[in-house]
Design an enzyme around this catalytic site. Structure first.
Site, PDB file in Angstrom:
ATOM      1  N   CYS A   4      46.396 -43.443  14.915  1.00  0.00           N
ATOM      2  CA  CYS A   4      47.017 -42.378  14.113  1.00  0.00           C
ATOM      3  C   CYS A   4      47.102 -41.133  14.985  1.00  0.00           C
ATOM      4  O   CYS A   4      46.085 -40.617  15.438  1.00  0.00           O
ATOM      5  CB  CYS A   4      46.217 -42.097  12.842  1.00  0.00           C
ATOM      6  SG  CYS A   4      46.796 -40.614  11.978  1.00  0.00           S
ATOM      7  N   CYS A   7      45.079 -38.169  13.627  1.00  0.00           N
ATOM      8  CA  CYS A   7      43.633 -38.342  13.825  1.00  0.00           C
ATOM      9  C   CYS A   7      43.262 -38.024  15.275  1.00  0.00           C
ATOM     10  O   CYS A   7      42.229 -37.402  15.540  1.00  0.00           O
ATOM     11  CB  CYS A   7      43.196 -39.753  13.449  1.00  0.00           C
ATOM     12  SG  CYS A   7      43.032 -40.034  11.669  1.00  0.00           S
ATOM     13  N   ASP A  30      54.166 -27.545  14.601  1.00  0.00           N
ATOM     14  CA  ASP A  30      54.955 -28.774  14.692  1.00  0.00           C
ATOM     15  C   ASP A  30      55.613 -28.842  16.074  1.00  0.00           C
ATOM     16  O   ASP A  30      56.132 -27.846  16.585  1.00  0.00           O
ATOM     17  CB  ASP A  30      56.023 -28.792  13.586  1.00  0.00           C
ATOM     18  CG  ASP A  30      56.624 -30.178  13.391  1.00  0.00           C
ATOM     19  OD1 ASP A  30      56.367 -30.790  12.351  1.00  0.00           O
ATOM     20  OD2 ASP A  30      57.344 -30.650  14.296  1.00  0.00           O
ATOM     21  N   HIS A  46      41.391 -39.115   7.149  1.00  0.00           N
ATOM     22  CA  HIS A  46      42.668 -39.847   7.181  1.00  0.00           C
ATOM     23  C   HIS A  46      43.049 -40.305   5.776  1.00  0.00           C
ATOM     24  O   HIS A  46      42.395 -41.160   5.191  1.00  0.00           O
ATOM     25  CB  HIS A  46      42.604 -41.058   8.114  1.00  0.00           C
ATOM     26  CG  HIS A  46      43.917 -41.796   8.168  1.00  0.00           C
ATOM     27  ND1 HIS A  46      44.903 -41.493   9.077  1.00  0.00           N
ATOM     28  CD2 HIS A  46      44.426 -42.774   7.383  1.00  0.00           C
ATOM     29  CE1 HIS A  46      45.954 -42.265   8.864  1.00  0.00           C
ATOM     30  NE2 HIS A  46      45.696 -43.053   7.838  1.00  0.00           N
ATOM     31  N   HIS A  93      49.815 -39.840   7.985  1.00  0.00           N
ATOM     32  CA  HIS A  93      48.572 -39.099   7.770  1.00  0.00           C
ATOM     33  C   HIS A  93      49.046 -37.842   7.049  1.00  0.00           C
ATOM     34  O   HIS A  93      49.810 -37.051   7.616  1.00  0.00           O
ATOM     35  CB  HIS A  93      47.882 -38.787   9.117  1.00  0.00           C
ATOM     36  CG  HIS A  93      46.620 -38.020   9.015  1.00  0.00           C
ATOM     37  ND1 HIS A  93      45.461 -38.374   9.714  1.00  0.00           N
ATOM     38  CD2 HIS A  93      46.298 -36.898   8.329  1.00  0.00           C
ATOM     39  CE1 HIS A  93      44.505 -37.510   9.454  1.00  0.00           C
ATOM     40  NE2 HIS A  93      44.993 -36.595   8.617  1.00  0.00           N
ATOM     41  N   HIS A  95      50.258 -34.548   5.430  1.00  0.00           N
ATOM     42  CA  HIS A  95      50.368 -33.206   5.991  1.00  0.00           C
ATOM     43  C   HIS A  95      51.302 -32.377   5.125  1.00  0.00           C
ATOM     44  O   HIS A  95      52.239 -32.913   4.520  1.00  0.00           O
ATOM     45  CB  HIS A  95      50.869 -33.231   7.439  1.00  0.00           C
ATOM     46  CG  HIS A  95      52.079 -34.083   7.644  1.00  0.00           C
ATOM     47  ND1 HIS A  95      52.011 -35.463   7.712  1.00  0.00           N
ATOM     48  CD2 HIS A  95      53.393 -33.760   7.757  1.00  0.00           C
ATOM     49  CE1 HIS A  95      53.229 -35.946   7.876  1.00  0.00           C
ATOM     50  NE2 HIS A  95      54.086 -34.935   7.901  1.00  0.00           N
TER      51      HIS A  95
END
Ligand code: AMP
Ligand code: ZN
Length: 104
Positions: A4, A7, A30, A46, A93, A95
């Site tokens: 991930c 992660c 970003d 996660h 994941h 966000h």
């Protein structure tokens, strides 16, 4: 979680600079900004998407949105959560996007 990307970022694998960090989440820029300011609020645990997220955690993450926007002096902004492939989610994941200024 292995494999991930978020992660790995949280673990510090890429030396990503965090705009904000607390016990719940990290916030970083970003890599492909779609506005003058484009931040991602990412939980340290996660969780794949909003469907998998507890009410307690999403509440804490929205509180992080408020804290980081105050800290950064961002007064006007859009929050976005993409949930699922068909909605445009690319990183599985959870966000929250924070977009401000020149939103594309
Ligand atoms: P979503 O489409 O909601 O899953 O959004 C994923 C976002 O993560 C996109 O806006 C990507 O530009 C961003 N992203 C992907 N990899 C990275 C990275 N290594 N560092 C920062 N942002 C990333
Ligand atoms: Zn993850």
């Amino acid at each position: 979680m292995e494999d991930c990307i978020f992660c790995k970022i949280i673990s510090g694998a890429f030396g990503t600079e965090f705009v904000y960090e607390d016990e719940t989440a990290v916030v970083f820029k970003d890599i492909n900004p779609k506005a003058d300011i484009h931040l991602l609020v990412v939980p340290k645990v996660h969780v794949a998407d909003l469907n998998e997220c507890s009410e307690e955690l999403i509440g804490k993450l929205m509180a992080v949105v408020k804290k980081v926007t105050v800290k950064e002096g961002i007064k006007s902004y859009r929050t976005v959560i993409n949930t699922g492939k068909d909605a445009g989610q690319e990183v599985f994941h959870l966000h929250i996007h924070i977009l401000s200024g020149g939103i594309k």
